[in-house]
Design a protein around this motif. Structure first.
Motif, PDB file in Angstrom:
ATOM      1  N   LEU A 235     -29.334  47.109 -20.358  1.00  0.00           N
ATOM      2  CA  LEU A 235     -30.504  47.931 -20.044  1.00  0.00           C
ATOM      3  C   LEU A 235     -31.418  47.293 -18.893  1.00  0.00           C
ATOM      4  O   LEU A 235     -31.903  47.822 -17.941  1.00  0.00           O
ATOM      5  N   LEU A 240     -27.106  51.621 -16.919  1.00  0.00           N
ATOM      6  CA  LEU A 240     -27.545  52.505 -18.078  1.00  0.00           C
ATOM      7  C   LEU A 240     -26.221  53.238 -19.167  1.00  0.00           C
ATOM      8  O   LEU A 240     -26.645  53.458 -20.372  1.00  0.00           O
ATOM      9  N   GLU A 244     -26.187  52.563 -22.809  1.00  0.00           N
ATOM     10  CA  GLU A 244     -26.176  53.526 -23.764  1.00  0.00           C
ATOM     11  C   GLU A 244     -24.674  53.454 -24.762  1.00  0.00           C
ATOM     12  O   GLU A 244     -25.086  53.494 -26.129  1.00  0.00           O
ATOM     13  N   GLU A 266     -34.228  54.546 -23.688  1.00  0.00           N
ATOM     14  CA  GLU A 266     -34.505  54.074 -22.287  1.00  0.00           C
ATOM     15  C   GLU A 266     -33.293  54.040 -21.672  1.00  0.00           C
ATOM     16  O   GLU A 266     -33.378  54.328 -20.152  1.00  0.00           O
ATOM     17  N   ALA A 267     -32.190  53.845 -22.079  1.00  0.00           N
ATOM     18  CA  ALA A 267     -30.790  53.923 -21.420  1.00  0.00           C
ATOM     19  C   ALA A 267     -30.526  55.410 -20.995  1.00  0.00           C
ATOM     20  O   ALA A 267     -30.154  55.667 -19.830  1.00  0.00           O
ATOM     21  N   ARG A 268     -31.171  56.328 -21.602  1.00  0.00           N
ATOM     22  CA  ARG A 268     -30.911  57.841 -21.082  1.00  0.00           C
ATOM     23  C   ARG A 268     -32.215  58.253 -20.095  1.00  0.00           C
ATOM     24  O   ARG A 268     -32.295  59.383 -19.580  1.00  0.00           O
ATOM     25  N   GLY A 269     -33.065  57.166 -19.916  1.00  0.00           N
ATOM     26  CA  GLY A 269     -34.199  57.567 -19.021  1.00  0.00           C
ATOM     27  C   GLY A 269     -35.600  58.091 -19.778  1.00  0.00           C
ATOM     28  O   GLY A 269     -36.291  58.364 -18.929  1.00  0.00           O
TER      29      GLY A 269
END
Length: 850
Positions: A235, A240, A244, A266-269
């Motif tokens: 991350l 990302l 994820e 957070e990994a998906r934004g």
């Protein structure tokens, strides 16, 4: 000094000397003492035997004799490393680590390669955080025995603790180069690899950390730590998709871990701001719909969407989320959704949903949207939730009405009584809150939690005597209050101390509150055993966490609370020295009839007589134990010579004692405005105006503009400066004038004017902001001119209460009485406060302390 010949023992006595060491190590002190005496009978000037005898006596609690023998030993043989080492051990046992380190260094001058002395020295150096010396001692140990793994690891840890990550990494890599076979996975090597990853990460080399972890994966035993660290690194590196996938793998192991959910989002934004703001709801709903299909039993997957959903979507999700908890009767439901109360729109929706549920349950015995009849107990938990809900909103009468309805329905549910106690507490009626908590406790006498809650509420109602009797019900020795000290029961000591402080029983308050400081000292000392243990067991990551925790231990809320109260006690003792002699007037007897007072005093006399009888029995048991050769009797502790803290209250210089705690607070709790305001009060009384200015500048950095407490402190400072200016040193006066003339640069403009002018400006700009701001200006006005009490009262009464909290309102009321505002004006304010807080006893015309 005796000649060197007198320090050499014949073969027979040398063998006896070795047995002394053996007896010391196996804790057979009487045998060791006997063996030492047998040598000293023939060779009374043998220094090392004198030293060992002193060390043995020290272990038998004969400390003064121990020091006398060891000092005599040094006189007889100052060149012996044994004598110096033993002298250091004595200081170490008394926690005088600086002197112990000096002794160990003297011993090393006589025997520089002595591994035992070096190990003892490095323990003291890391304990006192003398990191430069710690690194050197660890280097010497490694040079003496490079084949020992602990020496390599200890040397790396020493550099890590000192912040030299490059050197720590080099040492770990050098150690890895000495290993022959690393193909087999074992726990200790696995921990070292994870520790190396921690060093690399702290060094900022994230790519190398990730490569090291992936390379070492077959050898790492703690797979969960590996997965968590790998996901975190991916991350941080911006990979990302891989992050994820890693977080989804972690969720498959534990779908209720909120940190894993945060990492996945957070990994998906989706950052925290995006989630909290309720934007991109469609994408977030899609993610959690997919997760709910994969993990249908996960509670977190159902709860987290409530944080980002809004409007009708939130209403639908909240309604479906609470139904299983209401049917099962889960009292923690309100605590679970309490974070949602920071959003007013969601609060309104939750109220609407729960009120409709209650209405339908009353009419049809069904929850909204359900066709099946719900269990009769469901209505009970809806009432309990709504009682908490209205209590949270500050509507105490409505909350009490609902909880009383629930109790009428089922009066034997303990959680309902606890909820009612909490409502009374928030409403300001601590006596009734304590009564309700005591009812709950008596419903299950075997529940320690209920016992704790009842005692805490008793102390907040200043019912100290019943609290003392109740809290000892779960202690080891029954009604022995010393047990609570041994158990480090800090919550009790803090609450008891604060209760005594409110009653102006400063000796008793200090007795309990200073005990908290002793506990934190013990906690710091307790790390001593882990310095060796953690290296031996290779729990290096946990060890570094321990060191960092101990370095910040004084930031803990228990110490901060206790220290604030201790400083307030010492300030009160300085302002009113006669209060150190208090104690005969018992606030717990105020307001009672003569018959009730006599009854309570009679019970106290009986309890005291019973305690004296038990004390006599303990002394007899202690005497019997002395005659017990096997020592199987229980250890009887000595009586406390100052059980009520009378000597603590009679301290000659209370401000010096207060300064000690202020210094600790400034170092470890400098982020709290209260720390600096207390510092100003202490140093003003000591006429150390530069220290006051320092505290003022620190407070100005963190306080919001116009902070009421800071304003009161500034006015007092300006008044004090005017009074003491003629007594100041010329240089001190110049520094103060320079700083005050440039006060705008550090956030508080206008300090180059008089206190009266400064207060007038504050009143003009902040007098109508809130009731607290108005009281700050009014209180300062009275301090400047006592004849302005009526005008000050009008300033306070001219401000609407608005959304003021109960604590804020009660503080203003108490400040009005302390400042000398006329009684009729205080009563006028109390009448307004009673309208807003009808249950708060502080605003009642007549208070009776039970």
């Amino acid at each position: 000094m005796s000649s060197s010949n007198t320090q050499l023992l014949p073969q027979k006595e040398a063998a006896v000397f070795k047995t002394i060491v053996k007896f010391y190590e196996t804790k057979q002190y009487k045998k060791g003492l006997k063996a030492a005496d047998s040598i000293l009978k023939k060779y009374p000037e043998h220094g090392e035997t004198l030293a060992m005898k002193g060390l043995t006596l020290n272990c038998m609690d004969r400390k003064q004799e121990a020091y006398d023998f060891v000092r005599l030993a040094l006189k007889k043989n100052m060149l012996s490393h044994v004598c110096w080492h033993v002298y250091g051990l004595l200081y170490r046992s008394d926690r005088d680590y600086k002197e112990a380190i000096k002794c160990y260094k003297q011993a090393l001058r006589r025997d520089k390669d002595n591994g035992q002395i070096l190990r003892d020295l490095c323990l003291l150096q890391i304990q006192t955080r003398e990191l430069t010396g710690f690194i050197e001692t660890r280097r010497q140990l490694l040079a003496i025995n490079p084949k020992n793994r602990n020496n390599w690891v200890g040397f790396a840890v020493s550099h890590h603790a000192a912040g030299d990550l490059d050197m720590a990494l080099k040492v770990l890599e050098s150690y890895e180069g000495t290993l022959e076979d690393t193909s087999n996975a074992d726990y200790e090597h696995s921990e070292m690899l994870l520790y190396k990853a921690q060093v690399l990460e702290e060094k900022g080399e994230l790519e190398k950390t990730l490569a090291h972890l992936e390379k070492s994966e077959p050898l790492i035993v703690d797979k969960q730590s590996f997965r968590e660290k790998r996901a975190e690194l991916l991350l941080k590196l911006g990979r990302l998709e891989d992050a994820e996938a890693m977080y989804r793998e972690l969720l498959s192991i534990n779908s209720d871990n909120y940190q894993y959910h945060k990492g996945l989002l957070e990994a998906r934004g989706y950052t925290d701001d995006v989630v909290a703001g309720g934007v991109k709801q469609d994408e977030l709903v899609s993610i959690y719909r997919e997760l709910s299909q994969m993990h249908p039993k996960s509670n977190a997957i159902k709860r987290i969407p409530l944080d980002f959903l809004t409007g009708d979507r939130f209403k639908e999700s909240f309604s479906s989320y609470v139904k299983p908890f209401l049917r099962k009767g889960v009292p923690s439901l309100f605590s679970d959704v309490k974070p949602l109360y920071s959003k007013p729109d969601k609060v309104q929706i939750m109220e609407e949903v729960m009120v409709k549920n209650l209405e339908r349950l009353r009419s049809e015995q069904k929850l909204v949207g359900e066709d099946d009849v719900d269990p009769p107990v469901t209505v009970l938990w809806v009432l309990e939730y709504l009682a908490n809900h209205f209590d949270r909103k500050g509507d105490s009468p409505r909350a009490l009405q609902l909880i009383d309805e629930a109790l009428d329905y089922t009066p034997t549910v303990i959680d309902l009584h606890l909820t009612k106690a909490r409502i009374y507490k928030h409403a300001g009626d601590f006596q009734k809150a304590s009564d309700e908590c005591e009812i709950a406790r008596k419903m299950d006498l075997a529940d320690r939690f209920l016992n704790t809650m009842s005692v805490k509420y008793m102390l907040r109602a200043d019912r100290r005597q019943p609290a003392e009797g109740t809290v000892t019900l779960f202690s080891k020795d029954g009604d022995n209050p010393n047990n609570l000290f041994d158990m480090q029961c800090m919550w009790y000591e803090i609450e008891f101390g604060r209760s005594c402080l409110r009653s102006r029983l400063y000796g008793k308050a200090l007795k309990k509150l200073t005990a908290v400081n002793k506990h934190f000292t013990d906690i710091i000392e307790d790390q001593f055993d882990f310095h060796t243990y953690c290296l031996r067991k290779m729990t290096l990551r946990a060890y570094m966490m321990l060191l960092r925790c101990e370095d910040t231990i004084y930031k803990h809320k228990f110490f901060v609370r206790a220290a604030f109260s201790i400083v307030q006690c010492y300030i009160a003792l300085h302002d009113n020295p006669a209060s150190a002699q208090e104690g005969e007037e018992d606030p717990e007897l105020k307001g009672l009839s003569d018959a009730e007072v006599k009854k309570i005093l009679r019970k106290r006399r009986k309890a005291q007589a019973r305690a004296e009888e038990e004390s006599a029995d303990d002394k007899n048991k202690d005497k019997g134990k002395k005659n017990d050769p096997k020592g199987k009797g229980k250890t009887i502790k000595q009586d406390d010579p100052d059980p009520d803290g009378e000597q603590l209250a009679k301290v000659e210089k209370p401000l010096d004692e207060a300064s000690r705690y202020v210094s600790i607070l400034q170092e470890h709790a400098g982020n709290l405005i209260e720390t600096h305001l207390l510092s100003m009060e202490v140093y003003m009384r000591k006429t150390r105006l530069l220290k006051v200015l320092q505290a003022l500048k620190r407070a100005a950095k963190i306080a919001p503009r116009g902070h009421p407490g800071l304003h009161r402190g500034i006015v007092r400072f300006l008044m004090h400066l005017k009074q003491k200016r003629s007594e100041l040193h010329a240089l001190v006066g110049q520094v103060l004038d320079s700083e005050l003339s440039n006060s705008e640069q550090w956030g508080v403009p206008g300090l180059n004017q008089s206190a009266q002018q400064y207060n007038d400006e504050y009143l003009k700009h902040f007098g109508k902001v809130s009731i607290s701001h108005a009281m700050a200006a009014a209180g300062s006005l009275i301090e400047l001119d006592q004849s302005q009490a009526n005008r000050a009262a009008e300033i306070v009464l001219g401000v609407e209460l608005g959304s003021v909290s109960l604590k804020e309102c009660s503080d203003v009321y108490n400040n009005m009485k302390e400042a000398g505002v006329p009684d009729d004006k205080c009563e006028a304010f109390a009448a307004r406060a009673r309208d807003k807080f009808p249950l708060a006893t502080v605003f009642q015309k007549k208070q009776i302390v039970s």
